[in-house]
Design a protein around this motif. Sequence first.
Motif, PDB file in Angstrom:
ATOM      1  N   GLY A 133       3.238  23.608   0.326  1.00  0.00           N
ATOM      2  CA  GLY A 133       3.518  22.334  -0.326  1.00  0.00           C
ATOM      3  C   GLY A 133       4.305  21.356   0.528  1.00  0.00           C
ATOM      4  O   GLY A 133       5.134  21.752   1.350  1.00  0.00           O
ATOM      5  N   SER A 134       4.021  20.069   0.340  1.00  0.00           N
ATOM      6  CA  SER A 134       4.848  19.008   0.910  1.00  0.00           C
ATOM      7  C   SER A 134       6.055  18.799  -0.006  1.00  0.00           C
ATOM      8  O   SER A 134       6.055  19.214  -1.159  1.00  0.00           O
ATOM      9  N   GLU A 135       7.078  18.132   0.525  1.00  0.00           N
ATOM     10  CA  GLU A 135       8.327  17.957  -0.230  1.00  0.00           C
ATOM     11  C   GLU A 135       8.787  16.510  -0.163  1.00  0.00           C
ATOM     12  O   GLU A 135       8.719  15.878   0.901  1.00  0.00           O
ATOM     13  N   ILE A 136       9.241  15.986  -1.285  1.00  0.00           N
ATOM     14  CA  ILE A 136       9.854  14.661  -1.311  1.00  0.00           C
ATOM     15  C   ILE A 136      11.250  14.818  -1.894  1.00  0.00           C
ATOM     16  O   ILE A 136      11.420  15.349  -2.996  1.00  0.00           O
ATOM     17  N   LEU A 137      12.257  14.398  -1.142  1.00  0.00           N
ATOM     18  CA  LEU A 137      13.665  14.635  -1.482  1.00  0.00           C
ATOM     19  C   LEU A 137      14.379  13.331  -1.758  1.00  0.00           C
ATOM     20  O   LEU A 137      14.196  12.361  -1.016  1.00  0.00           O
ATOM     21  N   VAL A 138      15.198  13.308  -2.793  1.00  0.00           N
ATOM     22  CA  VAL A 138      16.047  12.152  -3.092  1.00  0.00           C
ATOM     23  C   VAL A 138      17.503  12.618  -3.129  1.00  0.00           C
ATOM     24  O   VAL A 138      17.833  13.615  -3.771  1.00  0.00           O
ATOM     25  N   LEU A 139      18.346  11.908  -2.415  1.00  0.00           N
ATOM     26  CA  LEU A 139      19.773  12.231  -2.374  1.00  0.00           C
ATOM     27  C   LEU A 139      20.489  11.486  -3.492  1.00  0.00           C
ATOM     28  O   LEU A 139      20.315  10.272  -3.645  1.00  0.00           O
ATOM     29  N   VAL A 140      21.284  12.204  -4.279  1.00  0.00           N
ATOM     30  CA  VAL A 140      22.005  11.572  -5.381  1.00  0.00           C
ATOM     31  C   VAL A 140      23.509  11.528  -5.148  1.00  0.00           C
ATOM     32  O   VAL A 140      24.227  10.767  -5.811  1.00  0.00           O
ATOM     33  N   LYS A 141      24.000  12.353  -4.194  1.00  0.00           N
ATOM     34  CA  LYS A 141      25.442  12.363  -3.932  1.00  0.00           C
ATOM     35  C   LYS A 141      25.698  12.831  -2.516  1.00  0.00           C
ATOM     36  O   LYS A 141      25.056  13.763  -2.030  1.00  0.00           O
ATOM     37  N   GLY A 142      26.617  12.148  -1.808  1.00  0.00           N
ATOM     38  CA  GLY A 142      26.996  12.563  -0.463  1.00  0.00           C
ATOM     39  C   GLY A 142      26.166  11.889   0.624  1.00  0.00           C
ATOM     40  O   GLY A 142      25.483  10.892   0.391  1.00  0.00           O
ATOM     41  N   THR A 143      26.239  12.469   1.819  1.00  0.00           N
ATOM     42  CA  THR A 143      25.527  11.952   2.984  1.00  0.00           C
ATOM     43  C   THR A 143      24.843  13.102   3.699  1.00  0.00           C
ATOM     44  O   THR A 143      25.488  14.091   4.057  1.00  0.00           O
ATOM     45  N   LEU A 144      23.548  12.991   3.914  1.00  0.00           N
ATOM     46  CA  LEU A 144      22.784  14.049   4.565  1.00  0.00           C
ATOM     47  C   LEU A 144      22.121  13.555   5.845  1.00  0.00           C
ATOM     48  O   LEU A 144      21.637  12.427   5.911  1.00  0.00           O
ATOM     49  N   TYR A 145      22.106  14.438   6.836  1.00  0.00           N
ATOM     50  CA  TYR A 145      21.269  14.246   8.015  1.00  0.00           C
ATOM     51  C   TYR A 145      20.068  15.159   7.817  1.00  0.00           C
ATOM     52  O   TYR A 145      20.218  16.379   7.689  1.00  0.00           O
ATOM     53  N   VAL A 146      18.864  14.575   7.748  1.00  0.00           N
ATOM     54  CA  VAL A 146      17.659  15.355   7.446  1.00  0.00           C
ATOM     55  C   VAL A 146      16.594  15.079   8.498  1.00  0.00           C
ATOM     56  O   VAL A 146      16.618  14.047   9.180  1.00  0.00           O
ATOM     57  N   GLY A 147      15.645  15.998   8.602  1.00  0.00           N
ATOM     58  CA  GLY A 147      14.548  15.763   9.537  1.00  0.00           C
ATOM     59  C   GLY A 147      13.532  16.870   9.528  1.00  0.00           C
ATOM     60  O   GLY A 147      13.743  17.933   8.936  1.00  0.00           O
ATOM     61  N   PHE A 148      12.402  16.608  10.184  1.00  0.00           N
ATOM     62  CA  PHE A 148      11.378  17.634  10.380  1.00  0.00           C
ATOM     63  C   PHE A 148      10.807  17.499  11.778  1.00  0.00           C
ATOM     64  O   PHE A 148      10.920  16.445  12.422  1.00  0.00           O
TER      65      PHE A 148
END
Length: 239
Positions: free
Chosen positions: A133-148
């Motif tokens: 599966g593919s993934e779609i992420l939404v951040l609701v709190k804090g700060t994230l460094y994300v990547g693929f």
Amino acid sequence: MPHKQHTYNKIRESLIKMMVSQSLIPIAILALAIIFSVNAYDPSPLQDFCVAIDDLNGVFVNGRFCKDPVQVNAEDFFFSGLNVPGNTDNQVGSNVTTVNVDQIPGLNTMGISLVRIDYAPYGQNPPHTHPRGSEILVLVKGTLYVGFVSSNQDNNRLFAKVLQPGDVFVFPIGMIHFQVNVGRVPAVAFAGLSSQNAGVITIANAVFGSNPPINPEVLARAFQLDPYIVKELQARFGP
């Protein structure tokens, strides 16, 4: 597509000639079946739902047996608890609360699922993949460094962003990806996946924690590491 259609036409013409001979009719029928199956696509569901149930007397659909529709109720499509923070007191500093077909039987055949991810300060969801599966992420709190990271075909390019609350990021199916909390406070994200059970392969655990272990010499050469370091990692990640 023109090339594919040209190839298809050539095969079809050859099959028509082959069917002139009675002895080749079974082969021609088999070949035609293969052609049509290649050009087919997944059909639309023929029923409203297929609530998963562990019942050998049910109808087997997509790896699960279907509950009798007459016995289906609202609870089969319900889950409660995503408001509860997950325990991030672990080595990686994160916790994934999964809501897939195992938690909501009504998700069977729907091709979707959901997760809540909690991150301790500087915690991470380590590099991993979802094979289904593919993934779609939404951040609701804090700060994230994300990547693929893309595949070898695309030169293993890194696509990365720093997310703030309300930001959304997509991880394509099968790509190695990660999230890291780069803030001093806990972070929370929710993600949808295009599978009722997307699966997860955490890279370090799979490579250094396989059961039985991969030969250390293989990993030493693959990662250009000393075999003793590989053995140490296997001892750390192993079952």
